[in-house]
Design a protein around this motif. Structure first.
Motif, PDB file in Angstrom:
ATOM      1  N   ALA A 331       0.867  -1.188   0.000  1.00  0.00           N
ATOM      2  CA  ALA A 331       0.000   0.000   0.000  1.00  0.00           C
ATOM      3  C   ALA A 331       0.894   1.226   0.000  1.00  0.00           C
ATOM      4  CB  ALA A 331      -0.904   0.001   1.226  1.00  0.00           C
ATOM      5  N   THR A 332       0.540   2.194  -0.838  1.00  0.00           N
ATOM      6  CA  THR A 332       1.329   3.421  -0.973  1.00  0.00           C
ATOM      7  C   THR A 332       0.475   4.632  -0.647  1.00  0.00           C
ATOM      8  OG1 THR A 332       2.642   2.427  -2.743  1.00  0.00           O
ATOM      9  CG2 THR A 332       2.664   4.841  -2.610  1.00  0.00           C
ATOM     10  N   ILE A 333       1.022   5.521   0.167  1.00  0.00           N
ATOM     11  CA  ILE A 333       0.382   6.812   0.442  1.00  0.00           C
ATOM     12  C   ILE A 333       1.284   7.903  -0.099  1.00  0.00           C
ATOM     13  CG2 ILE A 333      -0.159   8.487   2.273  1.00  0.00           C
ATOM     14  CD1 ILE A 333      -1.264   6.235   3.946  1.00  0.00           C
ATOM     15  N   VAL A 334       0.692   8.821  -0.854  1.00  0.00           N
ATOM     16  CA  VAL A 334       1.429   9.990  -1.325  1.00  0.00           C
ATOM     17  C   VAL A 334       1.214  11.124  -0.325  1.00  0.00           C
ATOM     18  CG1 VAL A 334       1.494  11.784  -3.114  1.00  0.00           C
ATOM     19  CG2 VAL A 334       1.319   9.362  -3.762  1.00  0.00           C
ATOM     20  N   LEU A 335       2.310  11.737   0.123  1.00  0.00           N
ATOM     21  CA  LEU A 335       2.210  12.952   0.925  1.00  0.00           C
ATOM     22  C   LEU A 335       2.350  14.121  -0.035  1.00  0.00           C
ATOM     23  CD1 LEU A 335       4.447  12.139   4.044  1.00  0.00           C
ATOM     24  CD2 LEU A 335       1.999  11.705   3.698  1.00  0.00           C
ATOM     25  N   MET A 359       9.036  -0.794   5.100  1.00  0.00           N
ATOM     26  CA  MET A 359       8.574   0.528   4.634  1.00  0.00           C
ATOM     27  C   MET A 359       9.591   1.090   3.655  1.00  0.00           C
ATOM     28  SD  MET A 359       5.899   2.445   5.394  1.00  0.00           S
ATOM     29  CE  MET A 359       5.482   1.983   7.067  1.00  0.00           C
ATOM     30  N   TYR A 360       9.092   1.673   2.579  1.00  0.00           N
ATOM     31  CA  TYR A 360       9.957   2.265   1.556  1.00  0.00           C
ATOM     32  C   TYR A 360       9.570   3.726   1.396  1.00  0.00           C
ATOM     33  CZ  TYR A 360      10.517  -2.686   0.553  1.00  0.00           C
ATOM     34  OH  TYR A 360      10.758  -4.021   0.663  1.00  0.00           O
ATOM     35  N   VAL A 361      10.569   4.587   1.340  1.00  0.00           N
ATOM     36  CA  VAL A 361      10.317   6.024   1.183  1.00  0.00           C
ATOM     37  C   VAL A 361      10.855   6.459  -0.170  1.00  0.00           C
ATOM     38  CG1 VAL A 361      10.770   8.327   2.123  1.00  0.00           C
ATOM     39  CG2 VAL A 361      10.498   6.365   3.676  1.00  0.00           C
ATOM     40  N   PHE A 362       9.965   6.834  -1.064  1.00  0.00           N
ATOM     41  CA  PHE A 362      10.381   7.321  -2.380  1.00  0.00           C
ATOM     42  C   PHE A 362      10.093   8.816  -2.457  1.00  0.00           C
ATOM     43  CE2 PHE A 362       9.102   2.809  -3.169  1.00  0.00           C
ATOM     44  CZ  PHE A 362      10.382   2.319  -3.418  1.00  0.00           C
ATOM     45  N   HIS A 363      11.081   9.568  -2.919  1.00  0.00           N
ATOM     46  CA  HIS A 363      10.910  11.020  -2.986  1.00  0.00           C
ATOM     47  C   HIS A 363      10.295  11.418  -4.330  1.00  0.00           C
ATOM     48  CE1 HIS A 363      13.672  12.386   0.460  1.00  0.00           C
ATOM     49  NE2 HIS A 363      13.548  11.069   0.551  1.00  0.00           N
ATOM     50  N   ALA A 389       3.452  -5.734   3.529  1.00  0.00           N
ATOM     51  CA  ALA A 389       3.143  -6.499   4.736  1.00  0.00           C
ATOM     52  C   ALA A 389       2.418  -7.781   4.337  1.00  0.00           C
ATOM     53  CB  ALA A 389       2.269  -5.654   5.675  1.00  0.00           C
ATOM     54  N   PRO A 390       2.311  -8.739   5.279  1.00  0.00           N
ATOM     55  CA  PRO A 390       1.668 -10.002   4.930  1.00  0.00           C
ATOM     56  C   PRO A 390       0.202  -9.850   4.509  1.00  0.00           C
ATOM     57  CG  PRO A 390       2.915 -10.222   6.976  1.00  0.00           C
ATOM     58  CD  PRO A 390       2.910  -8.764   6.627  1.00  0.00           C
ATOM     59  N   SER A 391      -0.492  -8.849   5.048  1.00  0.00           N
ATOM     60  CA  SER A 391      -1.882  -8.651   4.633  1.00  0.00           C
ATOM     61  C   SER A 391      -2.078  -7.185   4.246  1.00  0.00           C
ATOM     62  CB  SER A 391      -2.853  -9.002   5.759  1.00  0.00           C
ATOM     63  OG  SER A 391      -2.848  -7.983   6.743  1.00  0.00           O
ATOM     64  N   LEU A 392      -3.127  -6.930   3.437  1.00  0.00           N
ATOM     65  CA  LEU A 392      -3.387  -5.548   3.042  1.00  0.00           C
ATOM     66  C   LEU A 392      -3.776  -4.679   4.245  1.00  0.00           C
ATOM     67  CD1 LEU A 392      -3.561  -3.519   0.652  1.00  0.00           C
ATOM     68  CD2 LEU A 392      -6.000  -4.031   0.607  1.00  0.00           C
ATOM     69  N   PRO A 393      -4.675  -5.159   5.133  1.00  0.00           N
ATOM     70  CA  PRO A 393      -4.997  -4.311   6.285  1.00  0.00           C
ATOM     71  C   PRO A 393      -3.740  -3.909   7.076  1.00  0.00           C
ATOM     72  CG  PRO A 393      -6.581  -6.095   6.123  1.00  0.00           C
ATOM     73  CD  PRO A 393      -5.528  -6.367   5.088  1.00  0.00           C
ATOM     74  N   GLN A 394      -2.798  -4.823   7.244  1.00  0.00           N
ATOM     75  CA  GLN A 394      -1.560  -4.468   7.957  1.00  0.00           C
ATOM     76  C   GLN A 394      -0.768  -3.415   7.186  1.00  0.00           C
ATOM     77  OE1 GLN A 394      -0.244  -8.565   8.076  1.00  0.00           O
ATOM     78  NE2 GLN A 394      -0.048  -8.512  10.305  1.00  0.00           N
ATOM     79  N   GLU A 401       0.190   5.029   9.674  1.00  0.00           N
ATOM     80  CA  GLU A 401       0.888   5.470  10.893  1.00  0.00           C
ATOM     81  C   GLU A 401       2.188   6.193  10.530  1.00  0.00           C
ATOM     82  OE1 GLU A 401      -0.630   1.912  13.874  1.00  0.00           O
ATOM     83  OE2 GLU A 401       1.498   1.980  13.287  1.00  0.00           O
ATOM     84  N   PHE A 402       2.891   5.637   9.555  1.00  0.00           N
ATOM     85  CA  PHE A 402       4.154   6.244   9.160  1.00  0.00           C
ATOM     86  C   PHE A 402       3.914   7.613   8.499  1.00  0.00           C
ATOM     87  CE2 PHE A 402       7.989   6.434   6.339  1.00  0.00           C
ATOM     88  CZ  PHE A 402       8.898   6.626   7.366  1.00  0.00           C
ATOM     89  N   ALA A 403       2.846   7.701   7.704  1.00  0.00           N
ATOM     90  CA  ALA A 403       2.506   8.969   7.040  1.00  0.00           C
ATOM     91  C   ALA A 403       2.215  10.059   8.070  1.00  0.00           C
ATOM     92  CB  ALA A 403       1.301   8.782   6.120  1.00  0.00           C
TER      93      ALA A 403
END
Ligand code: AMP
Ligand code: GLY
Length: 429
Positions: A331-335, A359-363, A389-394, A401-403
């Protein structure tokens, strides 16, 4: 191996990261790159659209291969120029890139070859466009025929809204020449999928399907953006559905491009609507999508480089195995910057938090402040954060949380990435 990557966003950061995973010994130059990419590769201040300077750079550095991220240099003929100079390059020629850059070309290709898509008519005059809107009724879709940075599409819920869109595109020319011709297109309902294939013009390998989130706000509210997040895999994209897409859309499209005298090589991105009558094409793009690339690449177990290199060198993909994926969900979140997409704020300091495992951080749009040497926002989309993560909800909970932990003034992000899939999971458990 020495590789030149053209572009400077999250997509290019993910591509550079993946190439280095595939072959840690390769040397990568990025033009122009960004402050995040500069942490893992050498960035040079050459614009992605300055083709003569890119050619000089590639020749001076003696690169073995060039990978093009964005559509603008492809539209401007970077592949034609590099090939004429005998340099391997990944991407379509400018003629083949018309599948993205000219909605008329793409639509006519699909309609003439029986490739499922929305019906459409073309208009250069206000009167004929408005008449078409009134005849068809709402909902209806109004599109600028040329490249409009992903903003040239209005899905109108009323004929009045559609007529206003016609006015602003054809009358006020808000997209300049890109809107000198418009399409009035049938509305399609359903969920969307982003399908990426790497192709030599005939054979292709499909990457895992993703779903993008184009609207700025939760629950698909607010304006359209370049993309606010994505997830992969998508449970709707069963192997049977992907086979249907391959046989009814991808293969006929590649055949039609070849027949039209402009075989498509590189990455073909099909934006698909899963309508009640089956998958239909919303649009094609001639390059990797952003942010789907940041979602898909961390999921790949296979190396990407061998496919890219073969296509860049003009070799055949026949006999190449399909890609394999890790067991997991991404899952990817754009800030995004404050004010995005209309008027993004630039220059706001970014406070990072150390990424946890997975977790991967792409600029996407960052720079280093001249005075402090610390990261500041430098684009509408600032960072793309991906959790595997092993599941999508995770994956979704962790990336959210990281965002929350990364800070900059005006930060915007969607908290409902993958909501459709999460609802499907909730319904079946
Ligand atoms: P495009 O730039 O063509 O991908 O369009 C942007 C977005 O507008 C798509 O991702 C869809 O959500 C929506 N859209 C475009 N064309 C149609 C259509 N014919 N019917 C419904 N939605 C559409
Ligand atoms: N994610 C949409 C695009 O790359 O066009």
């Amino acid at each position: 191996m020495k590789i030149l990557v053209v572009g400077g966003g999250g997509r290019e950061h993910a591509l550079v990261w993946k190439f280095l995973q595939d072959d840690p010994s390769c040397e990568i130059i990025v033009a122009p790159g960004n402050a995040g990419i500069a942490q893992i590769a050498r960035c040079v201040p050459v614009a992605a659209t300055d083709i003569p300077a890119l050619l000089q750079l590639a020749q001076r550095e003696g690169v073995d291969m060039t990978m093009v991220g964005p559509e603008a240099p492809l539209a401007a003929g970077i592949v034609d120029v590099f090939r004429a100079a005998g340099l391997p390059i990944f991407g379509p020629t400018s003629q083949a890139a018309r599948i993205e850059t000219s909605k008329r070309f793409a639509k006519e290709l699909m309609l003439a070859n029986g490739i499922p898509t929305a019906g459409a008519t073309f208009h250069q005059s206000l009167e004929s466009a408005k008449a078409a809107v009134r005849t068809a009724g709402a909902p209806i879709v109004v599109k600028a025929s040329g490249l409009a940075g992903g903003k040239g599409v209005v899905v109108a819920q009323s004929t009045e809204e559609a007529e206003n869109a016609v006015e602003s595109m054809l009358g006020d020319r808000i997209f300049d020449q890109a809107g000198s011709e418009i399409l009035i297109e049938e509305f399609m309902s359903g969920e969307e999928l982003s399908i990426f294939v790497i192709t030599d013009g005939e054979h292709f390998v499909m990457l895992p399907a993703a779903q993008d989130h184009k609207r700025l706000l939760d629950r698909d509210g607010g304006p359209n953006t370049g993309g606010m997040g994505a997830y992969s895999p998508v449970s709707l994209a069963t192997s049977a559905l992907l086979e249907t897409i391959a046989e009814t859309i991808i293969r006929p499209t590649l055949r039609a491009m070849k027949k039209a005298g402009s075989p498509f090589t590189g990455l073909l991105y099909a934006g698909i609507m899963l309508t009640p009558t089956g998958p239909r094409v919303v649009e094609f793009n001639c390059r990797f999508g952003d942010p789907e690339t940041e979602t898909i690449l961390p999921l790949l177990k296979s190396r990407l480089l061998p496919y890219v290199q073969a296509v860049a060198e003009g070799a055949s993909l026949e006999g190449f195995a399909g890609v394999t994926c890790k067991h997991g969900h991404a899952a990817t979140i754009v800030l995004a910057a404050g004010g995005y997409p209309a008027r993004p704020r630039l220059g706001d300091p970014v406070q990072f938090s150390a990424p946890p495992p997975g977790m991967y951080v792409f600029h996407s749009g960052t720079a280093l402040a001249a005075d402090s040497g610390s990261f500041v926002t430098a684009g509408g989309r600032v960072l793309a954060l991906t959790c595997v993560a092993p599941s999508l909800p995770q994956a979704v909970v962790r990336v959210r949380e990281f965002a929350e932990r990364i800070q900059f003034e005006g930060k915007q992000f969607r908290r409902d990435i993958a909501h459709r899939e999460l609802e499907r999971i909730a319904r079946t458990t």
